[in-house]
Scaffold this active site. Structure first.
Site, short mmCIF file in Angstrom:
data_model
loop_
_atom_site.label_atom_id
_atom_site.label_comp_id
_atom_site.label_asym_id
_atom_site.label_seq_id
_atom_site.Cartn_x
_atom_site.Cartn_y
_atom_site.Cartn_z
N SER A 61 16.35 30.94 17.15
CA SER A 61 17.37 31.91 16.73
C SER A 61 16.79 32.95 15.78
O SER A 61 15.78 32.73 15.12
CB SER A 61 18.52 31.19 16.03
OG SER A 61 19.06 30.20 16.87
N1 SAH Z 1 18.15 25.64 16.62
C1 SAH Z 1 17.07 26.12 17.45
C2 SAH Z 1 17.53 27.10 18.51
C3 SAH Z 1 18.23 26.41 19.55
S1 SAH Z 1 18.42 27.16 21.13
C4 SAH Z 1 15.96 26.72 16.64
O1 SAH Z 1 16.11 26.85 15.42
O2 SAH Z 1 14.93 27.02 17.22
C5 SAH Z 1 19.56 25.96 21.74
C6 SAH Z 1 18.98 24.59 21.99
O3 SAH Z 1 20.05 23.74 22.36
C7 SAH Z 1 17.98 24.55 23.13
O4 SAH Z 1 16.80 23.95 22.68
C8 SAH Z 1 18.69 23.69 24.17
O5 SAH Z 1 17.79 22.90 24.94
C9 SAH Z 1 19.59 22.82 23.31
N2 SAH Z 1 20.73 22.23 24.01
C10 SAH Z 1 21.49 22.75 25.00
N3 SAH Z 1 22.47 21.90 25.35
C11 SAH Z 1 22.34 20.81 24.54
C12 SAH Z 1 23.07 19.58 24.41
N4 SAH Z 1 24.12 19.27 25.17
N5 SAH Z 1 22.65 18.69 23.47
C13 SAH Z 1 21.58 18.96 22.68
N6 SAH Z 1 20.86 20.11 22.76
C14 SAH Z 1 21.24 21.02 23.68
#
Ligand code: SAH
Length: 211
Positions: A61
């Site tokens: 993000s």
């Molecule tokens: N917080 C992260 C950015 C996350 S992007 C950072 O600081 O880099 C969103 C993330 O959510 C992705 O890695 C994706 O694989 C994960 N994601 C999507 N659906 C999910 C679910 N049901 N449970 C856990 N993670 C999930």
């Protein structure tokens, strides 16, 4: 990067109600080595206020959104916090600087495993990564003082509200379809219900339903 994030706080203060970054979040942003959490090819971009690709179609993000989400949680040093969507581990690292313990759940095992390895390498001993479906939260470690969801959900997941302490807060992007969601602050009431407040429009990758 901190100055750029400060400038965005100033621009959006009318919507967020936050005049500036809290000192704790500002210090966390300055301390976390974001270049060590992005893929090698992205390191030159690591200290710009931009989201970046991290592989598997996912993104780390934008620092402003990480700072804002953290501030909206109103974190305290003794807090235990859940993150859904570990991704690169950047949001988890920022949280780990300002609270006591961070539990973070990632659906994609490759991402979760490499984030866990990098966070350990960076010396974060107060972060635990679990591979699994974040829709279910982490019931064994509940209740939490705060929850940050870093992928967009069509509505506020009730399993996550259930894992918040009374008075606890969840920051979550909510929006069914399309590109834009609302970043919401959800506050758990003492009667078990919750209140929702819209903060600003945001653009997150979708929360994928677990299998
Ligand atoms: N917080 C992260 C950015 C996350 S992007 C950072 O600081 O880099 C969103 C993330 O959510 C992705 O890695 C994706 O694989 C994960 N994601 C999507 N659906 C999910 C679910 N049901 N449970 C856990 N993670 C999930």
């Amino acid at each position: 990067m901190v100055a750029e994030v400060e400038a965005m706080y100033a621009e959006t203060r009318g919507e967020t109600g936050l005049a500036g970054m809290s000192p704790a979040v500002r210090a966390a942003l300055a301390r976390v080595e974001r270049h060590r959490l992005v893929p090698p090819g992205q390191q030159a971009m690591a200290y710009r206020n931009h989201p970046l690709p991290i592989g598997n179609g996912q993104t780390i993000s934008q620092p402003y959104i990480v700072a804002l989400s953290t501030d909206l949680l109103r974190p305290e040093p003794q807090d235990v916090v859940l993150e859904v969507g570990t991704g690169s581990g950047y949001q988890a690292a920022v949280l780990a600087e300002v609270v006591k313990h961070v539990y973070t759940v990632e659906l994609v095992s490759d991402l979760g495993r490499s984030a866990a390895a990098r966070l350990a390498e960076l010396g974060y001993r107060n972060v635990e990564v679990r591979i699994g479906d974040g829709y279910a939260g982490w019931p064994e470690k509940a209740p939490f003082d705060g929850i940050i969801v870093t992928a967009a959900a069509p509505s506020v997941p009730s399993a996550l509200v259930a894992q918040l302490k009374a008075g606890g807060r969840m920051v979550i992007p909510v929006g069914g379809d399309g590109w834009v969601q609302q970043l919401k602050v959800v506050t758990k009431r003492a009667d078990g219900g919750h209140d929702e407040r819209d903060i600003i429009p945001v653009r997150f990758v979708p929360l994928v339903p677990g299998k």
